[in-house]
Design a protein around this motif. Structure first.
Motif, PDB file in Angstrom:
ATOM      1  N   GLY A 110      68.713 -79.278  42.895  1.00 23.62           N
ATOM      2  CA  GLY A 110      67.633 -80.246  42.742  1.00 23.62           C
ATOM      3  C   GLY A 110      66.341 -79.613  42.273  1.00 23.62           C
ATOM      4  N   ILE A 111      65.958 -78.508  42.899  1.00 25.04           N
ATOM      5  CA  ILE A 111      64.699 -77.879  42.503  1.00 25.04           C
ATOM      6  C   ILE A 111      64.844 -77.211  41.142  1.00 25.04           C
TER       7      ILE A 111
ATOM      8  N   CYS B 197      57.283 -81.942  40.438  1.00 27.90           N
ATOM      9  CA  CYS B 197      58.051 -80.755  40.850  1.00 27.90           C
ATOM     10  C   CYS B 197      57.795 -80.448  42.327  1.00 27.90           C
ATOM     11  N   ILE B 198      56.580 -80.672  42.782  1.00 32.70           N
ATOM     12  CA  ILE B 198      56.277 -80.444  44.193  1.00 32.70           C
ATOM     13  C   ILE B 198      57.018 -81.452  45.068  1.00 32.70           C
TER      14      ILE B 198
ATOM     15  N   PHE C 100      63.041 -77.278  35.674  1.00 32.79           N
ATOM     16  CA  PHE C 100      63.375 -77.280  34.244  1.00 32.79           C
ATOM     17  C   PHE C 100      62.702 -78.455  33.539  1.00 32.79           C
ATOM     18  N   GLY C 101      62.822 -79.648  34.121  1.00 28.46           N
ATOM     19  CA  GLY C 101      62.233 -80.833  33.507  1.00 28.46           C
ATOM     20  C   GLY C 101      60.717 -80.780  33.475  1.00 28.46           C
TER      21      GLY C 101
ATOM     22  N   ALA D 123      59.904 -82.734  44.373  1.00 32.35           N
ATOM     23  CA  ALA D 123      61.293 -82.264  44.401  1.00 32.35           C
ATOM     24  C   ALA D 123      61.450 -81.106  45.376  1.00 32.35           C
ATOM     25  N   LEU D 124      60.452 -80.223  45.419  1.00 25.56           N
ATOM     26  CA  LEU D 124      60.497 -79.116  46.377  1.00 25.56           C
ATOM     27  C   LEU D 124      60.475 -79.632  47.803  1.00 25.56           C
ATOM     28  N   VAL D 125      59.638 -80.621  48.082  1.00 26.18           N
ATOM     29  CA  VAL D 125      59.557 -81.185  49.434  1.00 26.18           C
ATOM     30  C   VAL D 125      60.889 -81.821  49.829  1.00 26.18           C
ATOM     31  N   VAL D 126      61.488 -82.570  48.914  1.00 26.71           N
ATOM     32  CA  VAL D 126      62.779 -83.193  49.216  1.00 26.71           C
ATOM     33  C   VAL D 126      63.844 -82.118  49.447  1.00 26.71           C
TER      34      VAL D 126
END
Length: 90
Positions: A17-18, A65-66, A23-24, A68-71
């Motif tokens: 996920g991260i 992106c942050i 990348f995106g 996604a990092l939290v999830v």
């Protein structure tokens, strides 16, 4: 043992996920920066407005992106079998 397999699956999912999010977001920020630099090169008088708009856009992309990092961190550390995994790992 099922708890450890679940933990391994969570860590793998978080890693993918991260990676996809980074990348995106990297692609998005690169495209935004490229467009801003091209806009400033074509019209140097508007560099102030383009720079402010670019910075706001880059901050919004970075926030994705942050998120996604939290999830991903929630997937790793906040699941119902955390105590069982901690017992297995020592």
């Amino acid at each position: 043992m099922e708890a450890l397999q679940f933990f391994i699956a969570c860590v793998t999912a978080a890693g993918f996920g991260i990676a996809i999010a980074a990348f995106g977001c990297g692609l998005g920020q690169g495209m935004g920066l490229k467009a801003a630099v091209e806009g400033i090169a074509r019209n140097p008088e508007s560099s102030g407005k383009v720079t402010v708009t670019m910075l706001i856009g880059l901050a919004m992309i970075e926030s994705l992106c942050i998120y996604a990092l939290v999830v991903s961190l929630i997937l790793i550390y906040a699941h119902p079998q955390a105590a069982a995994i901690a017992g297995l790992l020592g």
